[in-house]
Design an enzyme around this catalytic site. Structure first.
Site, short mmCIF file in Angstrom:
data_model
loop_
_atom_site.label_atom_id
_atom_site.label_comp_id
_atom_site.label_asym_id
_atom_site.label_seq_id
_atom_site.Cartn_x
_atom_site.Cartn_y
_atom_site.Cartn_z
CG HIS A 162 13.05 14.59 11.26
ND1 HIS A 162 12.83 15.79 10.64
CD2 HIS A 162 12.51 13.67 10.44
CE1 HIS A 162 12.20 15.58 9.50
NE2 HIS A 162 11.99 14.32 9.35
CG HIS A 163 12.40 10.15 9.25
ND1 HIS A 163 11.07 10.03 8.95
CD2 HIS A 163 12.84 11.20 8.53
CE1 HIS A 163 10.73 10.96 8.05
NE2 HIS A 163 11.79 11.68 7.79
CB SER A 201 0.90 28.90 -5.56
OG SER A 201 1.44 28.47 -4.34
NE ARG A 245 4.29 3.35 10.78
CZ ARG A 245 5.16 3.96 9.95
NH1 ARG A 245 6.17 4.66 10.46
NH2 ARG A 245 5.01 3.90 8.66
CB SER A 269 10.07 5.70 -14.29
OG SER A 269 8.98 6.53 -14.54
CB SER A 270 11.32 9.26 -10.52
OG SER A 270 10.51 8.30 -10.04
CB THR A 282 5.96 25.16 5.87
OG1 THR A 282 7.12 24.40 5.62
CG2 THR A 282 4.75 24.40 5.35
CD1 TRP A 289 6.38 3.46 3.93
CD2 TRP A 289 7.71 4.16 2.28
NE1 TRP A 289 6.76 4.74 4.22
CE2 TRP A 289 7.57 5.20 3.22
CE3 TRP A 289 8.50 4.37 1.16
CZ2 TRP A 289 8.21 6.44 3.06
CZ3 TRP A 289 9.13 5.60 1.02
CH2 TRP A 289 8.98 6.62 1.96
CE LYS A 305 6.26 26.97 -0.69
NZ LYS A 305 5.74 27.61 -1.90
CG HIS A 317 -1.54 1.33 1.55
ND1 HIS A 317 -2.57 1.87 0.81
CD2 HIS A 317 -1.26 2.24 2.51
CE1 HIS A 317 -2.90 3.06 1.32
NE2 HIS A 317 -2.12 3.31 2.35
CE1 TYR A 351 9.03 19.31 3.52
CE2 TYR A 351 11.10 18.15 3.81
CZ TYR A 351 10.03 18.84 4.34
OH TYR A 351 9.96 19.06 5.67
CG ASP A 399 5.84 17.60 -26.77
OD1 ASP A 399 6.10 17.16 -25.64
OD2 ASP A 399 5.10 17.01 -27.58
CD GLU A 433 9.78 10.03 -2.67
OE1 GLU A 433 10.71 10.33 -3.44
OE2 GLU A 433 8.64 9.70 -3.06
CG HIS A 471 12.80 14.65 5.50
ND1 HIS A 471 11.79 14.20 6.29
CD2 HIS A 471 12.55 15.95 5.29
CE1 HIS A 471 10.97 15.19 6.56
NE2 HIS A 471 11.41 16.27 5.98
#
Lengths: 540, 198
Positions: free
Chosen positions: A316-317, A282, A464, A183-184, A342, A155, A345, A90, A271, A119, A269, A267
């Site tokens: 921080h993880h 925006s 979790r 791909s990315s 943030t 994951w 924003k 998931h 963002y 294009d 990722e 991390h």
């Protein structure tokens, strides 16, 4: 956005040009070949978006399995190993299969139209970067059916769960992540080259729409960290199958090293999954507030600051891995620092709406829900950043609540807002507004029933990634599951709406579509012709 | 923006971006030695030196007492019995001490073990100097054999003031397979534990 156009007459002429051009030179192949061999940014954008939506439904179905099992305490529907595969796949599907391809699809559709390019810069690579994705996810999903099951280590695939204790199908997981990464990276390179080299004359850096800006920064994050992900899965592969000991203490490695490398990717990722959302919001807020975006330049700098800060907060993880006090303090304060840009924003969005002539069309509803609910997710993130309390929150449902608020009501809501906002431009017809409102209100209510109580069970200590839980969490989990089923069903409304829209049902729309919309994409005809801006527009 | 030769400009930019991508792929792997060097210098992951320290006449700080606790565990699937003969010891920084660890291999096969040390709090790791340790080498034991493994150490008097107690934990891993592979390609691993066992 600085309005930026030729006068209307040239536009009309331009539109005609387009059609003439089509008829003369390009016979668009029909049927499956059109989609297999297409190098058109609009076709590829559509492919990405449909692929992302299908993956969203597949990943969502897995979430339904998870919530069905957690509806009441005890083990009733699936066995724990399969439950773990569900949480793992998931997560992988939603991150790499739904959110990221959806943003890439939006970039394909919109970036050339917004900067006045005909294009993407590298159309053939664009075709490749999409068409390897279905294979990546076919491999990942196939791994669920091999003996021993698919990936069941979360994951985040922490070693040694993914090395010593993982099933034999781990190689399939590794290769599918490699393909997703390639791909990315190809998609990101394409976006960067397009934005650098193909802007229309007069489209200076500080005139670019914010969606283009946020995607440019996201693309740099992608090429900076996806290779690190590729590296870390390769290390997992060699540790498991070829006897290396990157993460094996017995051979001189260190499992904590895995977490450092993974989160150095992980991390930035997160963002990658939220900066394009900032860009979308925006674009939408000024349209329906009928005011220019407040603080355009500060938005650009805030986005860049968030991207830079994302490289120095990864640990921080890992507060509970036994880091020294100085490191914990550093990562705590660096993390909290991110709330400054943030906050800029959120402040700018609110200031844009301040005394605006606001209307509440469906894209605006999703954008407003985004601002409120993403901020809730941001605040729980700030709580998690506080090292001493993180020891209690770590690996509980509080974390699950946090990242679902930022990713579902953040990233996913922004994607839905974007689809509703630009869909009439893509199809030339207004979508079914009644269905869209049902979709919005059902999603909004159910998503909060789904994720809000997770804060409470998390603070009360529910861990979790478990298929069973202590009795005192039963009532909340029942509500969470009900919210989950309702949210899942609400997305079928969206599916119905999208099918209707693709069949071109609905009222025709004007070129501008929304009264307050500004930018190059609103100056081309609706539906957007197959080829746009063969001659670049002049941006004043 | 697309200047004189757009095709060329695209090509150059693509090459640069691919360069960044490959560089970052390399950086991911470079993080491995970087991490080791960083931890070695700062001692933050609780790993002690894996080579013997030389005991030079260090001034013993008799005014200060530090408690060192010893913990032992075996990794899953490792059948050895493993315990510290000395559970805790009070030492003056700078003073040389020897403690012993008992191991027995109850399995019916020969097993080669590797002990991995870990110090908690991690910052103390820099100040634990071992002049002799069973953890420096692979330790083989035949089926049913037992041994005493010595470890000689002293605490550096530079140990930060606030640390009054620290724990030194050893985890035993079964590395029989790896040792076999290594010995097939290179010379036999050193076998010193059995000889020392009294």
């Amino acid at each position: 956005m600085s309005s930026a156009t030729e006068h209307a007459t040239t536009d009309v002429a331009h539109g005609h040009d387009e059609h003439a051009h089509d008829d003369h030179h390009h016979a668009i192949p029909t049927g499956i070949k059109r989609w297999l061999f297409t190098t058109n940014h609009k076709d590829i954008g559509t492919l990405y978006l449909w692929f992302a939506f299908i993956m969203f439904l597949v990943g969502g179905a897995m979430a339904m399995v998870i919530r069905a099992e957690l509806f009441q305490p005890g083990l009733q529907i699936v066995d724990p190993n399969f439950f773990n595969q569900m949480t793992t796949v998931h997560g992988l599907i939603m991150v790499f299969g739904a959110v990221m391809p959806a943003f890439t699809g939006l970039a394909n559709w919109l970036v050339p139209m917004m900067i006045g390019a005909p294009d993407m810069a590298l159309p053939r690579m664009n075709n490749w970067s999409f068409w390897i994705l279905p294979f990546a996810f076919a491999i990942l999903l196939a791994s669920l059916f091999v003996e021993g099951g698919g990936p069941a280590f979360g994951w985040t695939f922490y070693a040694p769960l993914s090395t010593t204790y993982s099933s034999d199908s781990t190689a399939l997981f590794v290769f599918s992540v490699h393909i997703m990464g390639i791909s990315s990276i190809m998609g990101a390179i394409n976006v960067i080259v397009t934005i650098f080299n193909m802007r229309a004359p007069g489209m200076t850096w500080m005139k670019m729409p914010l969606f283009v800006w946020t995607w440019l920064i996201t693309a740099f994050l992608l090429i900076a960290v996806m290779p690190v992900l590729a590296g870390v899965v390769t290390m997992v592969l060699t540790d498991k199958y070829f006897g290396t000991s990157f993460f094996d203490a017995a051979g001189g490695g260190d499992p904590v090293l895995f977490q450092h490398i993974f989160w150095f990717f992980g991390h930035p990722e997160v963002y990658i999954m939220i900066l394009p959302a900032f860009g979308i919001i925006s674009q939408i807020i000024p349209t329906f507030a009928r005011k220019k975006l407040f603080g355009y330049a500060s938005m650009v700098y805030a986005t860049a600051s968030i991207a830079l800060l994302s490289f120095i907060v990864w640990a921080h993880h890992m507060f509970t891995t036994g880091m020294p006090l100085a490191a914990e303090m550093f990562f705590m304060f660096a993390t909290m620092l991110i709330s400054v840009p943030t906050g800029v924003k959120v402040f700018n969005w609110v200031a844009t709406m301040w005394r605006g002539s606001m209307t509440f069309e469906v894209p605006m509803l999703f954008a407003l829900a985004f601002i409120v609910l993403f901020t809730i997710g941001g605040l729980s993130g700030l709580m998690l950043a506080i090292t001493p309390v993180d020891f209690q929150y770590h690996d509980t449902y509080f974390v699950v609540a946090h990242f679902h608020y930022v990713l579902v009501t953040g990233a996913v809501f922004s994607i839905m807002a974007a689809v509703y906002y630009w869909l009439p431009k893509w199809t030339g017809k207004m979508f079914d507004i009644t269905l869209a409102k049902w979709h919005f209100w059902c999603s909004l209510i159910s998503v909060n029933v789904l994720f809000f109580p997770m804060h409470f069970v998390g603070l009360a200590g529910m861990p979790r990634r478990i298929p069973d839980y202590a009795l005192q969490f039963a009532d909340f989990n029942k509500w969470i599951s009900i919210g989950g089923f309702a949210f899942g069903l609400s997305q079928l409304i969206f599916l119905a709406l999208l099918i209707k829209a693709c069949r071109k049902q609905g009222e025709p729309v004007s070129d501008q579509v929304w009264e307050g919309a500004e930018g190059l994409e609103w100056e081309i005809p609706s539906p957007a012709p197959y080829h746009t801006f063969d001659t670049p527009p002049v941006v004043k | 923006m697309a200047s004189h030769d757009p095709q060329n400009a695209n090509g150059r930019l693509v090459l640069k971006l691919i360069g960044i991508t490959l560089g970052m792929f390399g950086f991911g792997f470079a993080l491995v030695p970087l991490y080791e060097v960083f931890c070695d210098i700062t001692g933050i992951n609780g790993k002690t030196e894996d080579e013997a320290a030389v005991y030079t006449a260090v001034e013993v700080d008799t005014s200060r007492w530090v408690t060192v606790e010893f913990l032992t565990r075996t990794n899953s699937g490792m059948p050895w019995e493993f315990e510290a003969r000395t559970k805790r010891i009070k030492v003056n920084p700078g003073e040389l001490h020897t403690v012993e660890f008992y191991v027995r291999n109850p399995a019916r096969r020969d097993i080669v073990a590797q002990a991995i040390p870990s110090v908690s709090p991690g910052t103390a790791a820099l100040y634990v100097n071992k002049t002799e340790c069973f953890c420096f080498n692979h330790q083989p034991l035949g089926a049913g054999e037992e041994a005493l493994m010595p470890m000689q150490f002293y605490v550096d008097p530079q140990l930060p003031e606030e640390i009054e107690v620290f724990t030194l934990q050893y985890t035993l891993y079964d590395v029989t397979e790896e040792a076999k592979e290594a010995s097939e390609t290179a010379a036999l691993p050193t076998l010193d534990a059995v000889a020392v066992g009294s």
